[in-house]
Structure formats: C-alpha cells, structure tokens
Design an enzyme around this catalytic site. Structure first.
Site, PDB file in Angstrom:
ATOM      1  CD  GLN A  45     -16.626 -43.245 -32.306  1.00  0.00           C
ATOM      2  OE1 GLN A  45     -16.384 -42.637 -33.328  1.00  0.00           O
ATOM      3  NE2 GLN A  45     -17.405 -42.762 -31.343  1.00  0.00           N
ATOM      4  CB  CYS A  58     -16.424 -39.262 -33.088  1.00  0.00           C
ATOM      5  SG  CYS A  58     -17.448 -37.992 -32.285  1.00  0.00           S
ATOM      6  CG  HIS A 112     -20.309 -38.920 -35.681  1.00  0.00           C
ATOM      7  ND1 HIS A 112     -19.535 -39.523 -34.706  1.00  0.00           N
ATOM      8  CD2 HIS A 112     -19.991 -39.568 -36.845  1.00  0.00           C
ATOM      9  CE1 HIS A 112     -18.804 -40.490 -35.249  1.00  0.00           C
ATOM     10  NE2 HIS A 112     -19.057 -40.524 -36.543  1.00  0.00           N
ATOM     11  CG  ASN A 165     -17.808 -42.753 -39.197  1.00  0.00           C
ATOM     12  OD1 ASN A 165     -17.495 -42.048 -38.233  1.00  0.00           O
ATOM     13  ND2 ASN A 165     -18.982 -43.356 -39.262  1.00  0.00           N
TER      14      ASN A 165
END
Length: 248
Positions: A50, A56, A191, A211
């Site tokens: 990102q 995110c 997150h 992630n």
C-alpha cells in the site's frame, strides 16, 4: 501505513450470518481442521504494498472478494485504486473500512481489475469503468465476535477481512514466528488485514494473516498472530466478508 477508520453513523451495516449450523452446535464440539491455508487452494493473490497511503481497508476488502473468486478458479487481482478513488464513504489514503468498500462495489455494479485500474498510492478522481467489471458483491456479512466463529468462517467461507491493533513497534518490525505482545490492545484496532487460515507451531496456535506492506515485511508479507489468546490485538473486533455475484 495503517488506515482502518470507520465514520460513526455512516457505516453500511453488514448482515449477520451463522456459518454451517453454528446455531445448532456447541462451539467447543465443532470439528474443524487442525490447520487451514487458502493459499493452498488458489484463493489468495500475491502480496501487495500500500506504500505511504492508509489504504489497507481497500486491500483487505479486495482480498476477501478475490478469495470468493479464487474458490471458483477465477482468481484476479482487484483494483485497490478503484476503491481509493471512488468510495466516498471512506477517506482515501486517510483511512476507510471494508463494509463501505463492499457497499460501493454492490451499489455501483462491480469493481475493475488491478490491471485495468493500477495502483499509485495517491487518491485521484474516480475512473471506474463499468464496461470492465470483473467482480461484484451480492451481499456482505459479519460473524459473532469470537475466535471460534472466525475459524468457522475462514474454513467455510473463504479469506475474511479483519482489523487489528498494529501500532506497536514490535508489530511494525515483525519478521517471523508467532506474534504475541502483551501490550497489543484487544479493544483498539487501526489496521485492516486478511485472515486466510490458521495453524499450530511448537504447540502454539496462530492465525495466518495477509498484510499489504509488501514482501519485505513480516514472513514474506504474512503474519502469524497468536490465536486463542483472548482476542489478541483485537482480531475479532471487526469481521466482514462478501459473497460474490457468480454470474460475472
């Protein structure tokens, strides 16, 4: 590098779905696989990055929808930039949330691929192409806020969007092994990530999480988060996933 943010009072509400007899079965009696990994079933796209943008939420939402596509052998990387530019309920690089992303996709009739609408980590004017839609959302759901419910969802539904507390340096510099830090909050989350499975290592349970910080972070971009440790880092505080419209 985070970016999970809900605007109070404006959140599209996900329907609650109970997976595969959850109501009729005692949580402790459920027979789930000892380990599970959607990567092995072709439902997870490569790790994305990102960059210096709080997007995110867009990568998490896309990951859950990509997983639904991958389950029927149609795995395509979806456009995070499409959501970043076009979802007005979220704040672009200043944060957003996955329910809003699913609501936008459902309302606008779909989302473009990453190839058609590439990522540049800066919010721009919306350039969504309705003639190049590759996926759509029929509905989106949440689960009971327990780790057992999340395990049922992951094994039966597909990759699931979650949010955790990622403010600690121990998290930001995580490299390998099962992540556990007693200072990680089980209430505050900031997150968005993607739960794609779970397993056991040296007798300790962990969640397998994708992630969006590139492959140089963590275990080639993935996190093993302590599982069954009292909602560590708030992993069950926010759970949402879509069902794909399969006619596309």
């Amino acid at each position: 590098m985070n970016g999970f943010l809900i605007k109070e009072g404006e959140s599209p509400i996900a329907k609650v779905e109970e997976c595969d007899g959850f109501d009729e079965t005692n949580e402790n009696d459920l027979k789930l696989p000892e380990s599970f990994d959607w990567r092995k079933k072709g439902a997870v796209t490569p790790i994305k990055d990102q960059g210096q943008c709080g997007s995110c939420w867009a990568f998490s939402a896309n990951g859950a929808l990509e997983g639904q596509m991958g389950k029927r052998d149609k795995l395509i990387s979806l456009s995070a930039q499409n959501l970043l530019d076009c979802d007005i309920r979220s704040n672009g690089c200043d944060g957003g949330y996955m329910e809003s992303a699913f609501f936008w996709i459902q309302t606008e009739g779909g989302i473009n691929s990453e190839k058609v609408y590439p990522y540049n980590a800066i919010k721009s004017d919306c350039r969504f192409r309705s003639d190049r839609v590759v996926a759509n959302v029929s509905q989106y759901y949440t689960l009971r806020k327990t780790e057992t419910a999340l395990a049922i969802g992951v094994t039966n539904v597909g990759p699931i969007s979650i949010a955790i507390d990622a403010h600690l340096k121990s998290f930001q510099y995580y490299k390998e092994g099962i992540y556990y830090d007693p200072h990680c909050s089980n209430q505050y989350v900031n997150h968005a990530m993607l739960a794609i499975g779970y397993g056991t290592e040296d007798g300790n349970n962990y969640w397998l999480i994708k992630n969006s910080w590139g492959t140089t972070w963590g275990d080639l971009g993935y996190l093993k988060l302590a599982k069954d440790r009292g909602n560590h880092c708030g992993i069950v505080n926010y759970i949402v996933y879509p069902r794909e419209e399969e006619h596309l």
